[in-house]
Design a protein around this motif. Structure first.
Motif, short mmCIF file in Angstrom:
data_model
loop_
_atom_site.label_atom_id
_atom_site.label_comp_id
_atom_site.label_asym_id
_atom_site.label_seq_id
_atom_site.Cartn_x
_atom_site.Cartn_y
_atom_site.Cartn_z
N HIS A 1 0.55 -1.05 0.11
CA HIS A 1 0.09 -0.08 0.46
C HIS A 1 0.83 1.46 0.16
O HIS A 1 0.70 2.41 0.14
N ILE A 2 1.81 1.64 -0.23
CA ILE A 2 3.09 2.12 -0.46
C ILE A 2 3.60 1.97 -1.68
O ILE A 2 4.41 1.18 -1.26
N GLU A 3 3.65 3.27 -2.36
CA GLU A 3 5.31 3.15 -3.31
C GLU A 3 6.46 4.69 -3.07
O GLU A 3 5.82 5.37 -2.56
N VAL A 4 7.78 3.76 -2.72
CA VAL A 4 8.96 4.48 -2.64
C VAL A 4 9.31 4.16 -3.77
O VAL A 4 9.62 3.69 -4.47
N GLU B 1 -4.25 5.39 2.55
CA GLU B 1 -5.20 5.56 4.21
C GLU B 1 -6.57 4.97 3.86
O GLU B 1 -7.13 5.98 2.42
N THR B 2 -6.77 4.83 4.36
CA THR B 2 -8.40 5.16 4.71
C THR B 2 -9.14 6.18 4.87
O THR B 2 -8.95 7.29 6.16
N ALA B 3 -9.98 6.93 4.09
CA ALA B 3 -10.34 7.97 4.24
C ALA B 3 -11.68 8.03 5.34
O ALA B 3 -12.29 7.43 5.93
N LYS B 4 -12.18 9.71 6.08
CA LYS B 4 -13.14 9.75 7.05
C LYS B 4 -14.38 8.78 6.34
O LYS B 4 -14.61 9.23 5.17
N PRO B 5 -15.47 7.76 7.06
CA PRO B 5 -16.44 7.35 6.62
C PRO B 5 -17.47 9.08 6.18
O PRO B 5 -18.18 8.18 5.03
N TYR B 6 -17.47 10.35 6.40
CA TYR B 6 -18.29 10.76 6.04
C TYR B 6 -17.56 12.18 4.32
O TYR B 6 -18.89 12.35 4.16
N LEU B 7 -16.66 10.92 4.54
CA LEU B 7 -15.98 11.82 2.34
C LEU B 7 -16.19 10.86 1.76
O LEU B 7 -17.33 9.46 1.57
N ASN B 8 -16.50 11.41 0.31
CA ASN B 8 -17.41 10.90 -0.94
C ASN B 8 -16.45 9.65 -1.88
O ASN B 8 -16.33 9.36 -2.30
N HIS B 9 -15.62 9.81 -0.65
CA HIS B 9 -14.07 8.21 -1.80
C HIS B 9 -13.84 7.65 -0.45
O HIS B 9 -13.79 7.86 1.09
N LEU B 10 -13.11 6.51 -0.51
CA LEU B 10 -12.63 5.39 0.70
C LEU B 10 -11.30 5.48 0.61
O LEU B 10 -11.15 4.85 1.86
N ASN B 11 -10.41 5.66 -0.20
CA ASN B 11 -9.24 6.08 0.08
C ASN B 11 -8.48 6.91 -0.30
O ASN B 11 -9.37 7.84 -1.42
N TYR B 12 -7.69 7.59 0.37
CA TYR B 12 -6.81 8.68 -0.07
C TYR B 12 -5.10 7.89 -0.21
O TYR B 12 -4.70 7.50 0.55
N ALA B 13 -4.47 9.12 -0.64
CA ALA B 13 -3.34 9.01 -0.57
C ALA B 13 -1.85 10.00 -0.05
O ALA B 13 -2.70 11.08 0.17
N TYR B 14 -0.81 9.71 0.66
CA TYR B 14 -0.50 10.30 2.14
C TYR B 14 0.54 10.96 1.27
O TYR B 14 1.43 9.47 1.47
N LEU B 15 1.44 11.88 0.61
CA LEU B 15 2.68 12.05 0.48
C LEU B 15 3.63 11.86 1.19
O LEU B 15 3.44 13.31 2.72
N GLY B 16 5.14 11.21 1.01
CA GLY B 16 5.86 12.37 2.21
C GLY B 16 7.27 11.78 2.14
O GLY B 16 7.75 11.41 1.09
N ASP C 1 -6.81 3.92 -8.03
CA ASP C 1 -7.75 4.41 -8.04
C ASP C 1 -7.64 5.79 -6.82
O ASP C 1 -9.21 5.79 -6.35
N ILE C 2 -6.84 6.20 -7.03
CA ILE C 2 -6.94 7.55 -5.93
C ILE C 2 -7.38 8.85 -6.37
O ILE C 2 -6.55 8.61 -7.36
N VAL C 3 -8.18 9.11 -5.76
CA VAL C 3 -8.55 10.46 -6.25
C VAL C 3 -7.65 11.26 -5.28
O VAL C 3 -8.02 12.74 -5.68
N GLU C 4 -7.89 11.79 -4.19
CA GLU C 4 -7.79 12.53 -3.55
C GLU C 4 -5.88 12.74 -2.60
O GLU C 4 -5.43 11.05 -2.16
N ILE C 5 -5.30 13.40 -2.71
CA ILE C 5 -3.76 12.84 -2.63
C ILE C 5 -3.24 14.75 -1.59
O ILE C 5 -3.50 15.29 -1.80
N ARG C 6 -2.76 14.33 -0.32
CA ARG C 6 -2.71 15.00 0.87
C ARG C 6 -1.25 14.70 1.59
O ARG C 6 -0.54 13.71 1.37
N LEU C 7 -0.47 16.01 1.83
CA LEU C 7 0.41 16.07 2.40
C LEU C 7 0.70 16.89 3.60
O LEU C 7 -0.58 17.63 3.49
N ASP C 8 1.53 16.99 4.41
CA ASP C 8 1.33 17.89 5.82
C ASP C 8 3.27 18.29 5.51
O ASP C 8 4.17 18.01 4.64
#
Length: 153
Positions: free
Chosen positions: A53-56, A74-89, A118-125
């Motif tokens: 589940h990680i691509e380095v 990562e698993t998205a919050k249940p109230y979002l309209n997508h099941l998963n998102y990707a976290y970049l680091g 099939d990930i539609v949202e990407i996040r990072l900090d």
């Protein structure tokens, strides 16, 4: 002209990737006084390389590793309209190769991997005071979303 290629990280890249991790930590220490003063690690890079589940990925010029990054599903919050998102680091570019578009190439490769998952949202900090990183991420298409706040007493 130097040709920058992006490829999946291999276990034999581990020594250099551990150096990159320490470079990231050194760059972030001025932004976070709560980081321990001794040597620390953010990641289990060896485990990340083999995780499904990680691509380095690494950026390479003439067989020299010059940058890195990862996308983690990562698993998205249940109230979002997508099941998963990707976290970049683990976004890092060796100092003498900065300004050459390495980070953009890494992000592009990770975005392609996310699309295949099939990930539609990407996040990072990113630290709020790290204006150079914020500008680079905005240039890559990221937008500020939430502000994470804390209090240290």
């Amino acid at each position: 002209m130097e040709i920058i290629t992006i490829r999946k990280a291999h276990p034999n890249d581990l020594e250099k990737l551990l150096e990159f991790e320490q470079g990231i930590i050194a760059a972030e220490r001025p932004f976070d006084p709560t980081l321990k003063a001794k040597k620390i690690h953010y990641y289990d890079i060896e485990k990340m390389i083999s995780a499904s589940h990680i691509e380095v990925v690494v950026a390479v010029i003439d067989s020299e590793l010059i940058g890195s990054g990862y996308a983690r599903i990562e698993t998205a919050k249940p109230y979002l309209n997508h099941l998963n998102y990707a976290y970049l680091g683990f976004m890092y570019t060796v100092e003498n190769h900065r300004g050459k578009g390495v980070n953009a190439k890494i992000i592009d490769a990770l975005k392609k991997w996310c699309n295949h998952q099939d990930i539609v949202e990407i996040r990072l900090d990113v630290y709020n005071e790290n204006t150079a990183a914020i500008k680079a991420y905005e240039k890559a298409g990221f937008k500020k979303h939430l502000i994470n706040m804390r209090m240290i007493e």
